[in-house]
Scaffold this motif. Sequence first.
Motif, PDB file in Angstrom:
ATOM      1  N   GLU A 140      34.637   7.280   0.591  1.00 29.88           N
ATOM      2  CA  GLU A 140      34.720   6.083  -0.243  1.00 29.88           C
ATOM      3  C   GLU A 140      33.363   5.385  -0.171  1.00 29.88           C
ATOM      4  O   GLU A 140      32.439   5.908   0.458  1.00 29.88           O
ATOM      5  CB  GLU A 140      35.846   5.175   0.254  1.00 29.88           C
ATOM      6  N   SER A 141      33.237   4.229  -0.769  1.00 31.19           N
ATOM      7  CA  SER A 141      31.936   3.563  -0.770  1.00 31.19           C
ATOM      8  C   SER A 141      32.106   2.059  -0.606  1.00 31.19           C
ATOM      9  O   SER A 141      33.174   1.504  -0.892  1.00 31.19           O
ATOM     10  CB  SER A 141      31.179   3.862  -2.063  1.00 31.19           C
ATOM     11  N   TYR A 142      31.053   1.406  -0.168  1.00 29.89           N
ATOM     12  CA  TYR A 142      31.063  -0.054  -0.072  1.00 29.89           C
ATOM     13  C   TYR A 142      29.620  -0.559  -0.110  1.00 29.89           C
ATOM     14  O   TYR A 142      28.676   0.197   0.159  1.00 29.89           O
ATOM     15  CB  TYR A 142      31.774  -0.526   1.193  1.00 29.89           C
ATOM     16  N   THR A 143      29.469  -1.833  -0.429  1.00 34.58           N
ATOM     17  CA  THR A 143      28.149  -2.459  -0.469  1.00 34.58           C
ATOM     18  C   THR A 143      27.796  -2.945   0.927  1.00 34.58           C
ATOM     19  O   THR A 143      28.462  -3.826   1.468  1.00 34.58           O
ATOM     20  CB  THR A 143      28.130  -3.637  -1.452  1.00 34.58           C
ATOM     21  N   LYS A 144      26.758  -2.365   1.483  1.00 34.34           N
ATOM     22  CA  LYS A 144      26.300  -2.804   2.808  1.00 34.34           C
ATOM     23  C   LYS A 144      25.580  -4.139   2.710  1.00 34.34           C
ATOM     24  O   LYS A 144      25.769  -5.032   3.532  1.00 34.34           O
ATOM     25  CB  LYS A 144      25.382  -1.736   3.413  1.00 34.34           C
ATOM     26  N   THR A 145      24.726  -4.276   1.708  1.00 36.86           N
ATOM     27  CA  THR A 145      24.081  -5.568   1.426  1.00 36.86           C
ATOM     28  C   THR A 145      23.765  -5.630  -0.056  1.00 36.86           C
ATOM     29  O   THR A 145      23.314  -4.642  -0.641  1.00 36.86           O
ATOM     30  CB  THR A 145      22.793  -5.750   2.265  1.00 36.86           C
ATOM     31  N   PRO A 146      24.058  -6.756  -0.714  1.00 36.07           N
ATOM     32  CA  PRO A 146      23.699  -6.900  -2.137  1.00 36.07           C
ATOM     33  C   PRO A 146      22.178  -6.980  -2.282  1.00 36.07           C
ATOM     34  O   PRO A 146      21.456  -7.139  -1.297  1.00 36.07           O
ATOM     35  CB  PRO A 146      24.368  -8.225  -2.532  1.00 36.07           C
ATOM     36  N   ILE A 147      21.706  -6.879  -3.515  1.00 31.69           N
ATOM     37  CA  ILE A 147      20.255  -6.917  -3.734  1.00 31.69           C
ATOM     38  C   ILE A 147      19.710  -8.271  -3.289  1.00 31.69           C
ATOM     39  O   ILE A 147      20.246  -9.319  -3.636  1.00 31.69           O
ATOM     40  CB  ILE A 147      19.899  -6.632  -5.213  1.00 31.69           C
ATOM     41  N   THR A 148      18.646  -8.221  -2.528  1.00 35.01           N
ATOM     42  CA  THR A 148      18.030  -9.423  -1.997  1.00 35.01           C
ATOM     43  C   THR A 148      16.539  -9.193  -1.808  1.00 35.01           C
ATOM     44  O   THR A 148      16.090  -8.055  -1.625  1.00 35.01           O
ATOM     45  CB  THR A 148      18.665  -9.827  -0.642  1.00 35.01           C
ATOM     46  N   SER A 149      15.776 -10.276  -1.855  1.00 37.17           N
ATOM     47  CA  SER A 149      14.334 -10.185  -1.613  1.00 37.17           C
ATOM     48  C   SER A 149      14.005 -10.336  -0.136  1.00 37.17           C
ATOM     49  O   SER A 149      12.847 -10.182   0.255  1.00 37.17           O
ATOM     50  CB  SER A 149      13.603 -11.268  -2.423  1.00 37.17           C
TER      51      SER A 149
END
Length: 332
Positions: A140-149
């Motif tokens: 399965e999949s998941y977001t480890k961290t959203p896009i960030t600067s």
Amino acid sequence: MLDNVEFANPQFFWLLSLLPLALLWYFFKRNEQVASVKLSTTKAFKESNFLARLKPLLFVLRLLALASIITALARPQTKDVSSRTKTTKGIDIVMAIDVSSSMLARDLKPNRLAALKEVASDFIKQRQSDRIGLVAYAGESYTKTPITSDKSIVLGALREITYGQLEDGTAIGMGLATSVNRLKESKAISKVIILLTDGVNNSGFIEPQTAADLAVEYGIKTYTIGLGTNGNALTPVAYRRDGSFQYGMRQVEIDEELLIDIAKATGGKYFRATDNEKLEEIYDEINKLEKTEIEEFKYTRFEEKFRPWVFLAGILLLMEWALKATLFKSFV
């Protein structure tokens, strides 16, 4: 006086070539400039012989004054350059990382997952002007961290990625779809997914081709990387009683045709990494392909330095006049 100095009109230095000619002219004409008198004895003039020998000093002062004037005409100046950069094209990047058990294979050192994390860390550090997010996937999949600067957040999240956080398997479609979901609302001019896997799609409820179509719909370019040596690799094949992995040789199977299709459909490119060095080269190439456009403004401030040379020439000419009118008055 000339440290870090540039000349705006260096062509005036050609005039310095006339000074040796003036010196030669003075050498051959110096005796004609003073009237001669024949005397039976010169005893009465012995005291003035010393000053007579110093008379050429007047001409030397004049030449030095001319040299200073020529240097002033060449306009010596110092230049101070300052710059300011402005990012004109930001890139949002999501790195989709396979964390299935096969990523613990030891054909890359120390294993595939550790090698990937090291190379990906260097890649993230180089993308100073971009936003980056992480997606992990296995069964399965998941977001480890959203896009960030904030690169420190991304690097910290990357270090935390390990095997065992997800059900085992390789859900390429799920990993790609989750990555698309992170980027679909992005306002960046360029949106990129770097999807890495070492197997074939065998899990998940979203087909890879469906996820690729979504990427195309949202204008998201996808670079795909097949990770693993050609042939067999030392791979986890079973668990021991103590819970550790038992390793055995297993054929490396990567659905390269699928990865090529995904990359081609989205305008990206497919790569195959068979060892640590090749993996590093791939991320370097992606880094070069996806360049953030930087607009640079340069400000140049010039500070003129000719005035001291004009002042020096004036001092020298004044000295020549003063010596003529006083010490050398009887010889002029």
